[in-house]
Design a protein around this motif. Structure first.
Motif, short mmCIF file in Angstrom:
data_model
loop_
_atom_site.label_atom_id
_atom_site.label_comp_id
_atom_site.label_asym_id
_atom_site.label_seq_id
_atom_site.Cartn_x
_atom_site.Cartn_y
_atom_site.Cartn_z
N HIS A 278 0.71 -1.18 -0.05
CA HIS A 278 0.05 0.08 -0.02
C HIS A 278 0.78 1.18 -0.08
O HIS A 278 2.03 1.04 0.66
CB HIS A 278 -0.76 0.00 0.93
CG HIS A 278 -0.53 0.07 2.66
ND1 HIS A 278 -0.33 1.73 2.97
CD2 HIS A 278 0.00 -0.59 3.42
CE1 HIS A 278 0.14 1.59 4.21
NE2 HIS A 278 0.41 0.33 4.53
N HIS A 281 -0.96 6.58 3.50
CA HIS A 281 -0.89 6.46 4.98
C HIS A 281 -1.78 7.43 5.47
O HIS A 281 -3.02 7.58 4.83
CB HIS A 281 0.68 7.10 5.16
CG HIS A 281 1.34 6.76 6.46
ND1 HIS A 281 1.30 5.67 7.00
CD2 HIS A 281 1.61 7.81 7.48
CE1 HIS A 281 1.50 5.82 8.45
NE2 HIS A 281 2.07 6.93 8.58
N ASP A 300 6.10 3.05 6.93
CA ASP A 300 4.94 2.49 6.55
C ASP A 300 4.01 3.55 5.54
O ASP A 300 3.55 4.57 6.14
CB ASP A 300 3.99 2.42 8.05
CG ASP A 300 2.62 2.08 7.60
OD1 ASP A 300 2.10 1.58 6.69
OD2 ASP A 300 1.72 2.25 8.67
N GLU A 332 -5.27 1.46 2.35
CA GLU A 332 -4.94 0.20 3.41
C GLU A 332 -5.22 0.79 4.86
O GLU A 332 -5.95 0.27 5.57
CB GLU A 332 -3.57 -0.09 3.22
CG GLU A 332 -3.21 -1.41 4.13
CD GLU A 332 -2.84 -1.05 5.50
OE1 GLU A 332 -2.35 -2.05 6.29
OE2 GLU A 332 -2.42 0.39 6.04
N GLU A 333 -5.10 2.22 4.83
CA GLU A 333 -5.15 2.54 6.16
C GLU A 333 -6.52 3.08 6.48
O GLU A 333 -6.81 3.22 7.80
CB GLU A 333 -4.26 4.05 6.31
CG GLU A 333 -2.71 3.73 6.18
CD GLU A 333 -1.98 3.05 7.28
OE1 GLU A 333 -2.75 2.67 8.26
OE2 GLU A 333 -0.69 2.86 7.15
N TYR A 439 5.77 3.61 14.65
CA TYR A 439 4.85 2.82 13.94
C TYR A 439 3.23 3.90 14.23
O TYR A 439 2.99 4.10 15.34
CB TYR A 439 4.19 1.57 14.63
CG TYR A 439 3.19 1.07 14.22
CD1 TYR A 439 2.91 0.62 12.91
CD2 TYR A 439 1.83 0.70 14.95
CE1 TYR A 439 1.49 0.15 12.24
CE2 TYR A 439 0.79 0.10 14.57
CZ TYR A 439 0.61 -0.09 13.34
OH TYR A 439 -0.69 -0.74 12.82
N HIS A 440 2.99 4.36 13.13
CA HIS A 440 1.81 5.41 13.19
C HIS A 440 2.32 6.58 14.04
O HIS A 440 1.22 7.19 14.88
CB HIS A 440 0.46 4.73 13.41
CG HIS A 440 0.02 4.04 12.21
ND1 HIS A 440 -1.60 3.79 12.17
CD2 HIS A 440 0.55 3.49 11.38
CE1 HIS A 440 -1.52 3.05 11.11
NE2 HIS A 440 -0.44 2.99 10.50
ZN LIG Z 1 -0.14 1.63 8.64
#
Ligand SMILES: [Zn+2]
Length: 494
Positions: A278, A281, A300, A332-333, A439-440
């Motif tokens: 993907h 974001h 990501d 995707e998110e 992550y995020h």
């Molecule tokens: Zn993500």
């Protein structure tokens, strides 16, 4: 005799190592540090503002990926817009802060009403009852500007799937007749109501049905416990009130980016390996202490995007025996929506897609490894392990099965259809604090990455791709896997 075998096997080993080194040389020839770096610094730049669906930043990313495909000589995909884009239809509707339906002096609200299509409205009128609301039921009725009441489903179709399908058709008929609202009345005893209500009540982004009429009447389901259906069937016009407020409707279209390289083997080229990741974001959020508010998403999933770009450049230059289909997913998110759309609307028949090699990333805590979620679940594991080791990395399987990561990325939609589909990720040995630092988080920036490690990581991915795509054996699910049966069903005996 013995000597012959020795010579033959010596020749064989020699041949093998030549083939291997030449694949390795091909990988080294196209996967280079400066290029990787410039991809990631662009995709994860502030200019793209976190690549959120529905914003200009993600459109720039999509255009960039397509331009790179073109530059590499990756071919457009028949059936895709401009050859490189697949439209993904999405919608996001906020929930109303008030909704009340009054039919024949009975009020419905809260758990008794499910919303399919709505806009803010306040109206009291005589509504027209039209039986099931199918096309025949409209004969002789004038419903222009009116509210229509109908029974849910059809006499012989009462299962949940049919109810949804019929519902869309009914809205189409109501729209064509110029009605302002369509209210479907469900029987209070309906077992499915609980799940229907849950399904429809989330204030989130979802896929939009291609056949769903745009605009159109307010469309509600009402769950009645007042013998309302009996009363309606007497056929009189019914006093009906409708109050909806606080809705914010948003229909949008996003894009998967796609490209193809045809295989070189006359037989194996009918099999496609999908290389996917993907590219979206989560956009812009609340600023942190340093006043950074852009979630740049370098790991990501600019990293995943670049695995696919690296494979695309390499395979376009040195095609493999099997054909290659590259897909960069949107949304995707938002709930794995771009990949869901793809498997429901494939550009190459799913049966011909023999493997999906996905890449998705949170972060890494071990630069000697690549973590492949689902490594040992397909028969391609040996190829992947050998490729990683040839580059100087160790391939390991999912270290945190309790996180259920396999079923939390785009690969799961392919797996559900039966296509073997692991996810290639930056090296992590635990889903721990080190990963959650990035992550995020707004800290997931391109300058915090180790590019010496990334060079190995991308080379290991591309060499794995080449090995899988050139192997005489088609990769399959390991027997007994959760998705093994789905694979049998999709491919049959091949
Ligand atoms: Zn993500």
């Amino acid at each position: 005799m013995r000597k012959t075998i020795l010579i033959l096997s010596a020749l064989f080993i020699c041949h093998l190592s030549m083939a291997q080194s030449s694949d390795l040389e091909k990988v080294k020839a196209t996967v280079e540090k400066e290029e990787i770096k410039s991809h990631i610094f662009y995709l994860a730049s502030d200019e793209l503002r976190g690549r959120e669906v529905g914003t200009p930043g993600i459109e720039k990313a999509a255009d960039y990926i397509a331009a790179e495909f073109k530059r590499y000589g990756v071919k457009p995909v028949p059936g895709a817009d401009n050859g490189y884009f697949q439209q993904v239809l999405l919608k996001q509707a906020s929930l109303p802060n008030k909704i009340k339906v009054t039919i024949s002096e009975k009020d419905f609200s809260g758990q008794q009403v499910a919303i399919f299509n709505a806009e803010n409205i306040e109206k009291v009128t005589q509504a027209v009852y039209l039986n099931y609301g199918m096309s025949d039921d409209y004969e002789g009725a004038d419903v222009k500007g009116k509210i229509i009441l109908v029974k849910a489903g059809a006499p012989d179709q009462t299962d949940q799937g049919s109810l949804f399908k019929l519902s869309l058709q009914k809205r189409g008929f109501a729209q064509a007749a110029g009605a302002i609202a369509l209210i479907e009345v469900h029987d209070y005893n309906a077992q499915y109501w609980g799940s229907v209500k849950g399904y429809l009540s989330h204030d989130k982004m979802t896929l939009r049905d291609k056949n769903e009429p745009v605009g159109g009447p307010v469309h509600l389901w009402v769950n009645s416990n007042h013998n309302l259906l009996d009363e309606l069937e007497k056929g009189a016009e019914v006093s009906t009130g409708l109050v909806i407020s606080g809705i914010d409707n948003n229909r949008l279209t996003s894009r998967n980016v796609v490209g193809i390289v045809e295989g070189t083997d006359p037989k194996l080229k009918n099999e496609y390996i999908i290389y996917s990741a993907h590219y979206d974001h989560v956009g812009v959020g609340k600023p942190n202490a340093e006043l950074d508010s852009i979630f740049n998403g370098a790991r990501d999933n600019a990293v995943g995007t670049v695995t696919v770009l690296s494979a695309a450049e390499n395979i376009a230059k040195y095609p493999t025996k099997r054909s290659a289909l590259f897909i960069l997913f949107t949304a995707e998110e938002k709930g794995l929506l771009g990949s869901k759309w793809y498997v429901e609307n494939p550009l190459v028949p799913l049966k011909q897609a023999v493997y999906c090699f996905n890449s998705d990333n949170a972060s890494y805590n071990d630069t000697t490894k690549a973590t492949i979620v689902g490594l040992e679940r397909t028969t391609a594991s040996q190829n992947i392990k050998e490729a990683c080791s040839a580059i100087g990395l160790t391939a390991i399987d999912d270290p945190a099965p309790e996180q259920n990561l396999f079923d939390r990325s785009d690969n799961v939609h392919f797996a559900t259809k039966g296509i073997p589909a692991p996810t290639f990720s930056l090296g992590f040995t635990a889903f721990d604090k080190e990963l959650f630092k990035y992550y995020h988080q707004v800290t997931d920036n391109p300058e915090t990455l180790n590019y010496d490690y990334l060079l190995k990581f991308f080379r290991a991915y591309v060499l794995s791709c080449r090995k899988i795509a050139n192997d005489e054996e088609t990769p399959v699910w390991v027997e007994g896997d959760k998705y093994y049966e789905a694979g049998q069903e999709l491919y049959g005996d091949r």
